[in-house]
Motif scaffolding. Structure first.
Motif, PDB file in Angstrom:
ATOM      1  N   GLU A   1       0.930  -0.928  -0.046  1.00 46.49           N
ATOM      2  CA  GLU A   1      -0.141   0.492   0.241  1.00 46.49           C
ATOM      3  C   GLU A   1       0.621   1.197   0.258  1.00 46.49           C
ATOM      4  O   GLU A   1       0.588   2.738  -0.251  1.00 46.49           O
ATOM      5  N   VAL A   2       1.482   1.043   1.012  1.00 44.19           N
ATOM      6  CA  VAL A   2       2.910   2.151  -0.061  1.00 44.19           C
ATOM      7  C   VAL A   2       3.629   2.506  -1.382  1.00 44.19           C
ATOM      8  O   VAL A   2       4.327   3.141  -1.540  1.00 44.19           O
ATOM      9  N   CYS A   3       3.455   1.433  -2.270  1.00 39.94           N
ATOM     10  CA  CYS A   3       4.185   1.032  -3.226  1.00 39.94           C
ATOM     11  C   CYS A   3       3.695   1.706  -3.768  1.00 39.94           C
ATOM     12  O   CYS A   3       2.527   2.402  -4.303  1.00 39.94           O
ATOM     13  N   PRO A   4       4.441   3.131  -4.597  1.00 41.53           N
ATOM     14  CA  PRO A   4       3.816   4.351  -5.541  1.00 41.53           C
ATOM     15  C   PRO A   4       3.700   3.503  -7.199  1.00 41.53           C
ATOM     16  O   PRO A   4       2.958   3.705  -8.199  1.00 41.53           O
ATOM     17  N   VAL A   5       4.017   2.426  -7.369  1.00 39.47           N
ATOM     18  CA  VAL A   5       3.663   1.489  -8.401  1.00 39.47           C
ATOM     19  C   VAL A   5       2.321   0.671  -8.009  1.00 39.47           C
ATOM     20  O   VAL A   5       1.232   0.774  -8.405  1.00 39.47           O
ATOM     21  N   MET A   6       2.939   0.195  -7.144  1.00 32.47           N
ATOM     22  CA  MET A   6       0.598  -0.897  -6.471  1.00 32.47           C
ATOM     23  C   MET A   6       0.028   0.170  -6.586  1.00 32.47           C
ATOM     24  O   MET A   6      -1.135   0.060  -6.800  1.00 32.47           O
ATOM     25  N   GLN A   7      -0.170   1.470  -5.391  1.00 34.18           N
ATOM     26  CA  GLN A   7      -0.977   2.928  -5.742  1.00 34.18           C
ATOM     27  C   GLN A   7      -1.825   2.961  -6.861  1.00 34.18           C
ATOM     28  O   GLN A   7      -2.712   3.236  -7.270  1.00 34.18           O
ATOM     29  N   VAL A   8      -0.808   2.445  -8.160  1.00 31.17           N
ATOM     30  CA  VAL A   8      -1.565   3.136  -9.310  1.00 31.17           C
ATOM     31  C   VAL A   8      -2.175   2.183 -10.305  1.00 31.17           C
ATOM     32  O   VAL A   8      -2.644   2.158 -11.279  1.00 31.17           O
ATOM     33  N   THR A   9      -1.608   1.313 -10.232  1.00 26.73           N
ATOM     34  CA  THR A   9      -1.563  -0.190 -11.064  1.00 26.73           C
ATOM     35  C   THR A   9      -2.524  -1.602 -10.250  1.00 26.73           C
ATOM     36  O   THR A   9      -3.233  -1.992 -11.027  1.00 26.73           O
ATOM     37  N   ARG A  10      -2.703  -1.108  -8.914  1.00 24.47           N
ATOM     38  CA  ARG A  10      -2.805  -3.024  -8.573  1.00 24.47           C
ATOM     39  C   ARG A  10      -2.807  -3.654  -8.356  1.00 24.47           C
ATOM     40  O   ARG A  10      -3.707  -4.554  -9.223  1.00 24.47           O
TER      41      ARG A  10
ATOM     42  N   GLU B   1      -1.166  -7.007  -8.561  1.00 28.08           N
ATOM     43  CA  GLU B   1       0.117  -7.737  -7.555  1.00 28.08           C
ATOM     44  C   GLU B   1       1.498  -8.335  -7.804  1.00 28.08           C
ATOM     45  O   GLU B   1       1.661  -8.768  -6.466  1.00 28.08           O
ATOM     46  N   SER B   2       1.506  -8.599  -9.311  1.00 25.99           N
ATOM     47  CA  SER B   2       2.217  -9.422  -9.538  1.00 25.99           C
ATOM     48  C   SER B   2       4.276  -8.473  -9.640  1.00 25.99           C
ATOM     49  O   SER B   2       5.153  -8.512  -9.817  1.00 25.99           O
ATOM     50  N   TRP B   3       3.242  -6.543  -9.553  1.00 25.15           N
ATOM     51  CA  TRP B   3       4.635  -5.654  -9.631  1.00 25.15           C
ATOM     52  C   TRP B   3       4.338  -5.373  -8.249  1.00 25.15           C
ATOM     53  O   TRP B   3       4.721  -3.544  -8.183  1.00 25.15           O
ATOM     54  N   THR B   4       4.267  -5.900  -7.149  1.00 26.43           N
ATOM     55  CA  THR B   4       4.670  -5.280  -5.511  1.00 26.43           C
ATOM     56  C   THR B   4       6.002  -6.113  -4.421  1.00 26.43           C
ATOM     57  O   THR B   4       6.332  -7.225  -5.031  1.00 26.43           O
ATOM     58  N   PRO B   5       6.468  -5.338  -3.604  1.00 24.06           N
ATOM     59  CA  PRO B   5       7.369  -5.478  -3.333  1.00 24.06           C
ATOM     60  C   PRO B   5       7.899  -7.476  -2.348  1.00 24.06           C
ATOM     61  O   PRO B   5       8.238  -8.170  -3.142  1.00 24.06           O
ATOM     62  N   THR B   6       6.455  -7.732  -2.330  1.00 22.49           N
ATOM     63  CA  THR B   6       5.973  -9.455  -2.025  1.00 22.49           C
ATOM     64  C   THR B   6       6.462 -10.321  -3.136  1.00 22.49           C
ATOM     65  O   THR B   6       6.924 -11.226  -3.323  1.00 22.49           O
ATOM     66  N   ALA B   7       5.974  -9.466  -4.413  1.00 24.10           N
ATOM     67  CA  ALA B   7       5.825 -11.040  -5.398  1.00 24.10           C
ATOM     68  C   ALA B   7       7.355 -10.303  -5.607  1.00 24.10           C
ATOM     69  O   ALA B   7       7.822 -11.402  -6.437  1.00 24.10           O
ATOM     70  N   PHE B   8       8.224  -9.718  -5.903  1.00 23.49           N
ATOM     71  CA  PHE B   8       9.480  -9.464  -5.907  1.00 23.49           C
ATOM     72  C   PHE B   8       9.900 -10.500  -5.245  1.00 23.49           C
ATOM     73  O   PHE B   8      11.256 -11.306  -6.143  1.00 23.49           O
ATOM     74  N   HIS B   9      10.119 -10.510  -3.938  1.00 19.17           N
ATOM     75  CA  HIS B   9      10.619 -11.612  -2.920  1.00 19.17           C
ATOM     76  C   HIS B   9       9.825 -12.909  -3.590  1.00 19.17           C
ATOM     77  O   HIS B   9      10.130 -13.617  -3.113  1.00 19.17           O
ATOM     78  N   ALA B  10       8.900 -13.536  -3.310  1.00 18.64           N
ATOM     79  CA  ALA B  10       8.080 -14.535  -4.041  1.00 18.64           C
ATOM     80  C   ALA B  10       8.315 -15.595  -5.490  1.00 18.64           C
ATOM     81  O   ALA B  10       8.420 -16.341  -5.336  1.00 18.64           O
ATOM     82  N   ASN B  11       8.993 -14.221  -5.677  1.00 19.61           N
ATOM     83  CA  ASN B  11       9.349 -14.746  -7.234  1.00 19.61           C
ATOM     84  C   ASN B  11      10.987 -15.817  -7.379  1.00 19.61           C
ATOM     85  O   ASN B  11      10.658 -16.562  -8.125  1.00 19.61           O
ATOM     86  N   VAL B  12      11.464 -15.373  -6.480  1.00 20.90           N
ATOM     87  CA  VAL B  12      12.837 -15.848  -5.696  1.00 20.90           C
ATOM     88  C   VAL B  12      12.808 -17.151  -5.526  1.00 20.90           C
ATOM     89  O   VAL B  12      13.106 -17.963  -5.694  1.00 20.90           O
TER      90      VAL B  12
ATOM     91  N   GLU C   1      11.004  -9.122 -16.728  1.00 26.45           N
ATOM     92  CA  GLU C   1       9.882  -7.520 -16.744  1.00 26.45           C
ATOM     93  C   GLU C   1       9.115  -6.894 -15.444  1.00 26.45           C
ATOM     94  O   GLU C   1       9.246  -6.346 -15.636  1.00 26.45           O
ATOM     95  N   ASP C   2       9.132  -7.995 -14.947  1.00 24.79           N
ATOM     96  CA  ASP C   2       7.712  -7.270 -13.677  1.00 24.79           C
ATOM     97  C   ASP C   2       9.291  -6.416 -12.753  1.00 24.79           C
ATOM     98  O   ASP C   2       8.448  -6.025 -12.435  1.00 24.79           O
ATOM     99  N   TYR C   3      10.566  -7.034 -12.974  1.00 26.50           N
ATOM    100  CA  TYR C   3      11.299  -5.817 -12.187  1.00 26.50           C
ATOM    101  C   TYR C   3      11.421  -4.691 -12.045  1.00 26.50           C
ATOM    102  O   TYR C   3      11.605  -3.217 -12.300  1.00 26.50           O
ATOM    103  N   VAL C   4      10.990  -4.455 -13.911  1.00 21.63           N
ATOM    104  CA  VAL C   4      10.880  -3.026 -14.371  1.00 21.63           C
ATOM    105  C   VAL C   4      10.007  -1.892 -13.608  1.00 21.63           C
ATOM    106  O   VAL C   4      10.319  -0.599 -13.257  1.00 21.63           O
ATOM    107  N   ASN C   5       9.346  -2.734 -12.899  1.00 24.46           N
ATOM    108  CA  ASN C   5       7.862  -2.057 -11.937  1.00 24.46           C
ATOM    109  C   ASN C   5       7.684  -1.300 -10.583  1.00 24.46           C
ATOM    110  O   ASN C   5       7.600  -1.855  -9.646  1.00 24.46           O
ATOM    111  N   CYS C   6       9.391  -1.187 -10.974  1.00 22.43           N
ATOM    112  CA  CYS C   6       9.854  -0.625  -9.320  1.00 22.43           C
ATOM    113  C   CYS C   6      10.888   1.102  -9.470  1.00 22.43           C
ATOM    114  O   CYS C   6      11.699   1.138 -10.932  1.00 22.43           O
ATOM    115  N   THR C   7      10.550   2.027  -8.309  1.00 20.40           N
ATOM    116  CA  THR C   7      11.308   3.268  -8.469  1.00 20.40           C
ATOM    117  C   THR C   7      12.505   3.038  -7.564  1.00 20.40           C
ATOM    118  O   THR C   7      12.606   3.769  -7.494  1.00 20.40           O
TER     119      THR C   7
END
Length: 420
Positions: free
Chosen positions: A47-56, A58-69, A84-90
Motif C-alpha cells: 500500500e505504500v508502493c507507488p506502482v501498486m497505488q496506481v496499477t493495483r 499484484e505481480s509488481w509488488t515488493p511481496t511478489a518480487f520476493h515470491a519470485n525468488v 520484466e516484472d522488476y521494471v515496475n519499481c522506482t
C-alpha cells in the motif's frame, strides 16, 4: 557496453528449469531474504508502493518480487519469466521501511528488508543472462557512447558540453572541493546548478568543477548494467584523485545515493572522498548566518520529499529549514514527512522503460498537493521535477526547485533553462 551477450538460462529438463551458475549463486544469496518476506503474507508494503497505488497489479509488488525468488528456487520460474516484472519499481524504499520484518524484528534479529537491493540484483541477473529490457539497453548504450545519460528527449548530450551550464560564472576546474552536477541538471535543468553555484559563491564556499565528469554510474547499476556502472565510477574517482579532490558537493539525490552507497561498495576503504549533500550544506549556511534570504517570495507551497533523501537517507528536516527561512512563503506542510512521503515515479529507471507509468504516479503526487490549495510544489530533485511539472500543468501548480527558490530569495539572477 560489451557487444557479446552471456547465454540465457539453459532449457528445462523434464519440465524443471535448469538455472545457469550465475542464477544459482543469486538464489543462494537471496533465498533467506525471500522466505522472510514470503512467509509473512502481509500487505503493508504494497500500500505504500507507488506502482501498486496506481496499477493495483499484484505481480509488481515488493511481496511478489520476493515470491519470485522462492518460485525460482523451487524450479517453477526462470529469470526470463520474471525479469520484466522488476521494471515496475522506482527503488524508492518505502516498502523496506513499512515491512514488519524491519519494523518489529529488525533490532532483535538484525534483519532489514532489502527490496531495493533485490530489484537491482534481479535486473543485473537478467542482464548477466542476456535478458534485456529495450529501453534500459538503449539508454545504457547511449550513456556508454556519450559518457552521460541521454536525459530523455532531444537535448544534445556529450562530454564537450558537460560544463556549458556554468557559462559566464568563471568557475575553476579542480581543487580540493568540486561540485558534481548530475546529467539531468547539467544538460536539461541548467538553472538548478547555476543557482547552486551562485549560492555557494555568495556564502564564500570555495569549489571547482571536475576536469572530465562522467555520469555517476548509478542509473546503470539501477538498471542492471553493473560493469558499466563500475567503469564510470572508476573514471570519476580517478579524475578526483588526479585533481587532489577531497570533498564532492552533490545537488542531486540520485548521485548522493550512488556516491554514498555504490562507490563505497566498489572501492571499500580506498574510497575516502567526503560526499556532501548541497541541501544539508545550505541549511547549515543559513543556520550559521552565512546566508540570509531577504527577498520575499509570495507563493503558497508544499514540499515534495525526494525518496532517495527522505525514505532512504532520512534527510527531511534540512529542506524544511531552508523553506522556513525564505520570507513570503506560505508553507502548507503535510504529516507524511518521513517514511510515508509520496513518490514522483521518476526513479529506478521507470521513466526510461515505462514513461506512462511515471506520468501516472506524478499525477497522483500532484493531486495530493492540490488538496492542500497550494500554487507551488517545491522539490530538491532535478529528476522528479520534469514529470511533476508536466503533471502540474493540468491543475495549475508550478513545480520549482528548492535551490532556485532560495536563490530568488537571496536576490540572485539564476539564468539557465529547464527547456520547458
Amino acid at each position: 557496453m560489451p557487444s557479446a551477450e552471456p547465454p540465457s538460462e539453459p532449457s528445462a529438463e523434464g519440465g524443471v528449469p535448469v538455472h545457469a551458475p550465475v542464477t544459482v549463486e543469486f538464489l543462494s544469496d537471496w533465498r533467506d531474504a525471500a522466505y522472510n518476506c514470503f512467509s509473512s503474507g502481509h500487505k503493508f508494503c504494497r500500500e505504500v508502493c507507488p506502482v501498486m497505488q496506481v496499477t493495483r497489479n499484484e505481480s509488481w509488488t515488493p511481496t511478489a518480487f520476493h515470491a519470485n525468488v522462492v518460485a525460482m528456487e523451487q524450479g517453477e520460474l526462470t529469470v526470463e519469466d520474471v525479469a520484466e516484472d522488476y521494471v515496475n519499481c522506482t527503488q524508492c524504499g518505502a516498502c523496506e521501511l513499512r515491512c514488519p520484518n524491519t519494523l518489529f524484528t529488525g533490532d532483535f534479529y538484525r534483519f532489514r528488508t532489502r527490496t531495493v537491493d533485490l530489484v537491482k540484483r534481479m535486473r543485473a541477473l537478467a542482464v548477466d543472462n542476456g535478458v534485456h529490457q529495450p529501453g534500459y539497453r538503449r539508454w545504457n548504450r547511449l550513456t556508454d557512447e556519450r559518457s552521460h545519460e541521454p536525459v530523455l528527449g532531444d537535448v544534445p548530450v556529450g562530454q564537450e558540453r558537460v560544463r556549458d551550464w556554468a557559462e559566464g560564472l568563471d568557475l575553476p576546474v579542480g581543487g580540493e572541493t568540486v561540485l558534481f552536477v548530475d546529467c539531468e541538471a547539467a544538460f536539461h535543468r541548467t538553472s538548478v546548478p547555476r543557482a547552486v553555484a551562485q549560492i555557494l559563491r555568495r556564502a564564500g564556499v570555495d569549489f571547482g568543477l571536475m576536469r572530465e565528469q562522467w555520469c555517476c554510474g548509478g542509473p546503470a547499476a539501477e538498471m542492471g548494467y553493473r560493469e558499466q556502472s563500475r567503469r564510470f565510477a572508476e573514471h570519476n574517482l580517478a579524475d578526483w584523485r588526479a585533481s587532489g579532490v577531497r570533498r564532492v558537493l552533490v545537488l542531486d539525490p540520485h548521485d548522493y545515493i550512488t556516491f554514498t552507497e555504490d562507490y563505497p561498495a566498489y572501492f571499500g576503504a580506498d574510497f575516502d572522498i567526503e560526499i556532501v549533500l548541497v541541501v544539508e550544506l545550505l541549511a547549515e549556511l543559513i543556520g550559521n548566518g552565512r546566508l540570509t534570504p531577504t527577498v520575499p517570495v509570495e507563493r503558497t507551497i508544499t514540499y515534495h520529499d525526494p525518496c532517495r533523501l527522505n525514505k532512504r537517507k532520512g534527510v527531511w528536516e534540512e529542506p524544511r529549514r531552508i523553506l522556513r527561512a525564505i520570507p513570503g512563503l506560505t508553507f502548507h506542510d503535510v504529516d507524511r514527512v518521513t517514511q510515508w512521503s509520496y513518490c514522483s515515479g521518476a526513479g529506478g529507471g521507470l521513466p526510461v522503460e515505462k514513461p506512462e507509468l511515471t506520468a501516472r504516479i506524478s499525477e497522483s503526487r500532484v493531486a495530493k498537493a492540490a488538496e492542500l490549495d497550494v500554487d507551488t510544489l517545491v522539490s530538491a530533485c532535478p529528476w522528479s521535477e520534469r514529470p511533476l511539472a508536466e503533471a502540474g500543468e493540468a491543475v495549475s501548480i508550478d513545480v520549482v526547485d528548492l535551490h532556485e527558490l532560495l536563490a530568488v530569495s537571496l536576490g540572485i539572477e539564476v539564468g539557465g533553462s529547464t527547456d520547458r
